[in-house]
Design a protein around this motif. Structure first.
Motif, mmCIF file in Angstrom:
data_model
loop_
_atom_site.group_PDB
_atom_site.id
_atom_site.type_symbol
_atom_site.label_atom_id
_atom_site.label_comp_id
_atom_site.label_asym_id
_atom_site.label_seq_id
_atom_site.Cartn_x
_atom_site.Cartn_y
_atom_site.Cartn_z
ATOM 1 N N ALA A 67 -2.027 11.941 -2.716
ATOM 2 C CA ALA A 67 -1.812 11.317 -1.405
ATOM 3 C C ALA A 67 -0.325 11.094 -1.143
ATOM 4 O O ALA A 67 0.170 11.332 -0.039
ATOM 5 N N HIS A 68 0.410 10.645 -2.176
ATOM 6 C CA HIS A 68 1.858 10.456 -2.028
ATOM 7 C C HIS A 68 2.556 11.796 -1.771
ATOM 8 O O HIS A 68 3.531 11.858 -1.016
ATOM 9 N N GLY A 73 2.669 7.936 3.219
ATOM 10 C CA GLY A 73 2.381 6.873 4.169
ATOM 11 C C GLY A 73 0.904 6.686 4.454
ATOM 12 O O GLY A 73 0.519 5.738 5.140
ATOM 13 N N LEU A 74 0.049 7.595 3.911
ATOM 14 C CA LEU A 74 -1.390 7.469 4.156
ATOM 15 C C LEU A 74 -1.943 6.212 3.504
ATOM 16 O O LEU A 74 -2.754 5.495 4.101
ATOM 17 N N LEU A 75 -1.505 5.943 2.271
ATOM 18 C CA LEU A 75 -2.014 4.793 1.537
ATOM 19 C C LEU A 75 -1.077 3.600 1.715
ATOM 20 O O LEU A 75 0.129 3.721 1.523
ATOM 21 N N ASN A 76 -1.644 2.483 2.097
ATOM 22 C CA ASN A 76 -0.878 1.242 2.117
ATOM 23 C C ASN A 76 -0.891 0.679 0.701
ATOM 24 O O ASN A 76 -1.920 0.251 0.187
ATOM 25 N N GLU A 77 0.279 0.702 0.061
ATOM 26 C CA GLU A 77 0.393 0.361 -1.357
ATOM 27 C C GLU A 77 -0.206 -1.012 -1.664
ATOM 28 O O GLU A 77 -0.953 -1.177 -2.638
ATOM 29 N N HIS A 383 11.666 5.100 -4.543
ATOM 30 C CA HIS A 383 10.228 4.878 -4.607
ATOM 31 C C HIS A 383 9.502 6.066 -5.230
ATOM 32 O O HIS A 383 8.606 5.906 -6.081
ATOM 33 N N LEU A 384 9.857 7.280 -4.836
ATOM 34 C CA LEU A 384 9.201 8.475 -5.371
ATOM 35 C C LEU A 384 9.394 8.582 -6.877
ATOM 36 O O LEU A 384 8.487 8.998 -7.609
#
Length: 426
Positions: A67-68, A73-77, A383-384
């Motif tokens: 997903a990342h 941005g699809l997943l709200n961490e 972040h990555l």
């Protein structure tokens, strides 16, 4: 000034308690296996089941990583962390209530509840590697060290609980058979409290981790934490947006970063997969007390090493490689002891006991230090980089376990010692 220091310490504590929940459940399941195997129909096949379930639960981090990669941005961490931690707490409560329940399938009883909840908890732990660490990007880099201190506590706390519980305590009793032959037989003592109580403790600790994360995110909106920026003490808002905007990232795709990720994966393969698989073979020949000392003190070395990084951070790639090589030497000694089981060198001597306990402490401490330093460096790369940090940890742990599983459980290359039986006298 006092308010700033208090806020600073509270945040460190909250981050540590949050990190504690990362691998707490899997650690707890492993140390409680000697107790649950007495009641569940799978018996001592449970370790093999647990290994397979942990491997299958890697579907969680795989989904998050993809997903990342393909849908940023699809997943709200934060919502993902809320979800998996809540699932972990609920599964721990369910485990405490129904761990010994069985279902008859094809005329054979199976512990469906225990195995199902084990898979869920393993998925929670595996997914935490690729969600908790990226979340730490939103905090100043110093707090990632507190996170790993907490992760070390997540390994230490179940060990201490099992020690108080009296797991695997035995006494050798003189038994006479029908032919009048005398022999020493192991008699396992009753635990001080049940597996159900142990799993209730797990649920409480998982709940503490969840509440710590809730408090962290609440403070993100309402307070600030101290952060040194060279010119003095300033406040740094915990919100993701403020951190992402203010924190410069060093280059991620570089030879040094790739090397650090490989070193991180190898370190976790050794500490989470290879060496734990043969810990009983390396320690139990010296006695159950030696085994418990090695387990507890080895796990104590983890948070201590993480705590040291708060004051001494050796960032050199060469330095980290030297520490890893030193850890590898101690790991080789441990592996040698396991290879010679049930008759390792210096058996029956205090020197042998001391060496094996110290070897486990130094091995765990060195690699814990290396892992925290690498994670701190990757924190600066963005972040990555922390996402791939979690992936490296998970992939290394998985590969280490998969390599050792057939060697230990299929080909039986290591021979366990028998309690109350002297197999090494000449």
């Amino acid at each position: 000034m006092a308010v700033v220091v208090r806020s600073y310490l509270i945040t460190h504590l909250l981050v540590a308690m949050f990190g504690m929940g990362s691998w707490l459940a899997v650690n707890a399941l492993w140390v409680e296996l000697p107790v649950v195997t007495k009641s569940l129909p799978e018996g001592w096949n449970l370790p093999a089941y647990l290994t397979v379930l942990i491997a299958l639960s890697n579907i969680g981090p795989l989904f998050v990583t993809l997903a990342h990669k393909f849908a940023p941005g699809l997943l709200n961490e934060r919502y993902v962390i809320y979800s998996i931690q809540t699932l972990g707490v609920m599964s721990s409560i369910a485990l405490a209530l129904s761990w010994d329940g069985t279902v008859v399938i094809g005329g054979v009883p199976h512990s469906v509840a225990f195995l199902t909840l084990t898979f869920i908890l393993a998925a929670v732990c595996c997914t935490s590697n690729v969600t908790f660490l990226p979340f730490m990007f939103h905090l100043p880099s110093r707090f990632i060290r507190s996170f790993f201190v907490g992760q070390g506590l997540g390994a230490l706390m179940p060990c201490l609980a099992a020690l108080v519980q009296g797991v695997s305590k035995l006494e050798c009793r003189n038994v006479t058979d029908g032919n009048g032959t005398h022999s020493l037989q192991p008699h396992y003592l009753q635990e001080n409290f049940s597996a159900g109580s142990f799993f209730w403790l797990l649920a409480v600790l998982m709940g503490v981790s969840l509440l710590s994360f809730v408090t962290l995110t609440w403070r993100a909106a309402r307070s600030s934490v101290p952060r040194e920026q060279g010119t003095g003490e300033e406040s740094c808002h915990l919100s993701a947006e403020a951190e992402a905007a203010s924190k410069p990232s060093s280059p991620f795709y570089s030879p040094r970063t790739v090397y650090l990720l490989i070193l991180l994966a190898v370190s976790n393969a050794l500490t989470n997969g290879v060496l734990p698989s043969i810990q009983t073979y390396s320690c139990l020949p010296y006695g159950s007390t030696t085994f418990h000392l090695a387990v507890v003190l080895g796990n104590l070395a983890n948070p201590i090493a993480c705590f040291i990084t708060m004051f001494a951070l050796w960032r050199s790639s060469v330095g980290l490689s030297i520490l890893a090589l030193l850890g590898l030497l101690f790991g080789a000694y441990i592996l040698t002891l396991a290879t010679f089981s049930p008759c390792p060198p210096l058996l029956g001597k205090s020197t042998g006991v001391t060496l094996v306990v110290v070897a486990w402490m130094v091995f765990t401490g060195l690699f814990s230090y290396v892992k925290v330093v690498i994670s701190s460096i990757l924190h600066e790369a963005g972040h990555l980089a922390l996402v791939w940090c979690g992936v490296a940890i998970q992939v290394g742990s998985l590969l280490g376990a998969l390599v050792m599983f057939p060697l230990v459980s299929v080909y039986h290359l290591f021979i366990s010692s028998q309690p109350c039986v002297d197999t090494c006298s000449h």
